[in-house]
Design an enzyme around this catalytic site. Structure first.
Site, PDB file in Angstrom:
ATOM      1  N   LYS A   1      19.413  18.271 -12.783  1.00 19.10           N
ATOM      2  CA  LYS A   1      18.939  17.576 -13.974  1.00 19.10           C
ATOM      3  C   LYS A   1      17.437  17.266 -13.852  1.00 19.10           C
ATOM      4  O   LYS A   1      16.801  17.637 -12.862  1.00 19.10           O
ATOM      5  CB  LYS A   1      19.759  16.292 -14.178  1.00 19.10           C
TER       6      LYS A   1
HETATM    7  C1  PLP Z   1      25.697  17.706 -15.345  1.00 14.99           C
HETATM    8  C2  PLP Z   1      26.649  17.330 -16.419  1.00 14.99           C
HETATM    9  C3  PLP Z   1      27.747  16.477 -16.203  1.00 14.99           C
HETATM   10  C4  PLP Z   1      28.161  16.019 -14.829  1.00 14.99           C
HETATM   11  O1  PLP Z   1      27.200  15.330 -14.127  1.00 14.99           O
HETATM   12  P1  PLP Z   1      27.465  14.933 -12.591  1.00 14.99           P
HETATM   13  O2  PLP Z   1      26.398  13.938 -12.311  1.00 14.99           O
HETATM   14  O3  PLP Z   1      27.349  16.181 -11.784  1.00 14.99           O
HETATM   15  O4  PLP Z   1      28.839  14.336 -12.506  1.00 14.99           O
HETATM   16  C5  PLP Z   1      28.522  16.103 -17.275  1.00 14.99           C
HETATM   17  N1  PLP Z   1      28.262  16.545 -18.519  1.00 14.99           N
HETATM   18  C6  PLP Z   1      27.239  17.376 -18.773  1.00 14.99           C
HETATM   19  C7  PLP Z   1      26.990  17.822 -20.179  1.00 14.99           C
HETATM   20  C8  PLP Z   1      26.409  17.811 -17.740  1.00 14.99           C
HETATM   21  O5  PLP Z   1      25.401  18.663 -17.999  1.00 14.99           O
END
Ligand code: PLP
Length: 380
Positions: free
Chosen positions: A182
């Protein structure tokens, strides 16, 4: 030559803060750095109570418990999303009801939501794909009209806004991710934002293994005990220390990504204007955070061929998601509440290009050249 799809960006103070946390001698959750992170995020968002979690998945799980999802309860969401959006509710016995996406933003098609509502519907989960906002005014109005909760999956959307309001502050709850892929990262990490205030106390309990330890720490009760269901959803202070360094540079990190995003857009525009590929569409109400840059090929065959051509030349472009309704688990645990025509079409034509602050100009140039050359050699 290899160009990685992602490479976590460091602001430079991460290890210093971790060292400080170690020296301070408190490594479990909810110490000094967790508090700093929550306060910074609350100030940045300008609305809502922030609870740090060990992932966005965890934040969604807390939201599902807060929404009191019971076996058979339905939750409306897009199928074009990461698995955790659905799994958090399936873990409570809930049934994801998938509806189609908009062809422009690839976000949930808000006009299809109302027809998917049944007496069992409890919540709507808009996912802000690529950090571009869903049509939140429309969605909130449907939700209020039908007495439903709105849980924003804002995993990709820290720093984005909709009509001047920050994403993550618009639904009853929102979940952010600090996974290494992210914009702002701590390896694994997340946050739950609670915008409907009366849920805060229960959220604190669920996050702290079902105990009232948060109230104990604040001196509001003289011992802490088991008071509700819950689990361990706190990040360690080591993670929070790393995250705090990153959070202090949200705008700078997002700006660096935006320069790369804009460069892709301007360079590939000519090819797009010829109709050979399609670039992201950003509605006027949305300011996005350059989380992700994608293009759409005209056919699935072109998607496979272009990905392979880039891979052969050392560029790791990728695609996602396999629509959840079409997976094995999706067939078992969920249902569809509309046609899936747009989802099934676009998912198999999308290509994500590498985007991260450390992507060098010459590498980006190489990626763009490969796309343009491949199109001119192969598409007519
Ligand atoms: C990355 C992501 C998640 C999960 O995030 P984590 O921190 O890895 O649990 C959930 N929803 C979306 C749309 C994502 O892009």
């Amino acid at each position: 030559m290899t160009i990685r799809f992602n490479f976590p960006y460091l602001v430079g103070t991460e290890l210093e803060y971790i060292q400080d946390a170690v020296k301070y001698g408190r490594l479990a959750g909810d110490g000094l750095y967790t508090r700093k992170c929550s306060e910074l995020l609350e100030a940045y968002l300008g609305h809502g109570k922030v609870l740090l979690t060990h992932s966005c998945t965890a934040a969604l799980e807390i939201a599902a418990i807060l929404a009191d999802i019971q076996p058979g309860d339905e939750v409306i969401m897009p199928s074009y999303t990461f698995v955790s959006t659905a799994n958090a509710f399936v873990l409570r016995g809930g049934v994801p009801v998938f509806i189609d996406i908009r062809p422009d933003t690839l976000n949930i098609d808000e006009r299809l939501i109302e027809a998917a509502i049944t007496p069992r519907t409890k919540a709507i989960v808009p996912v802000h794909y690529a950090g571009v906002a869903c049509e939140m005014d429309f969605i909130m109005e449907i939700a209020r009209h039908h007495g439903l909760l709105v849980i924003e999956d804002a995993a990709q959307a820290l720093g984005s806004s909709y009509k001047g309001r920050k994403l993550g502050t618009l639904g009853d709850f929102a979940a952010f991710s600090f996974h290494e892929t992210k914009n702002i990262v701590s390896g694994e990490g997340g946050a739950l934002v609670i915008n409907t205030h009366h849920f805060v106390e229960r959220a604190e309990v669920i996050r702290e293994k079902g105990t009232n330890r948060s109230r104990f720490f604040r001196g509001e009760v003289d011992k802490y005990t088991w008071v509700d269901v819950g689990s361990s959803y706190l990040p360690s202070e080591l993670v929070a220390a790393f995250l705090y360094a990153q959070l202090q540079h949200i705008n700078e990190i997002n700006q660096k990504r935006m320069l790369i995003w804009k460069k892709y857009e301007s360079t590939l525009q000519g090819t797009a204007h010829q109709g050979h590929i399609r670039l992201p569409v950003i509605p006027e109400a949305c300011v996005h955070n350059a989380h992700l840059f994608y293009l759409l090929t005209r056919t699935h065959a072109e998607q496979i061929e272009l990905l392979a051509a880039m891979k052969a030349k050392g560029v790791n472009a990728v695609f996602h998601y396999i629509p959840l309704h079409a997976t094995d688990a999706g067939q078992r645990f969920s249902k569809t509440g509309s046609s899936m025509a747009i989802t099934e079409d676009l998912a198999w034509r999308l290509i994500r290009l590498p985007i991260y602050p450390g992507l060098g100009a010459s590498d980006q140039h190489e990626i763009q050249r490969q796309v343009i050359d491949w199109v001119s050699d192969n598409v007519r």
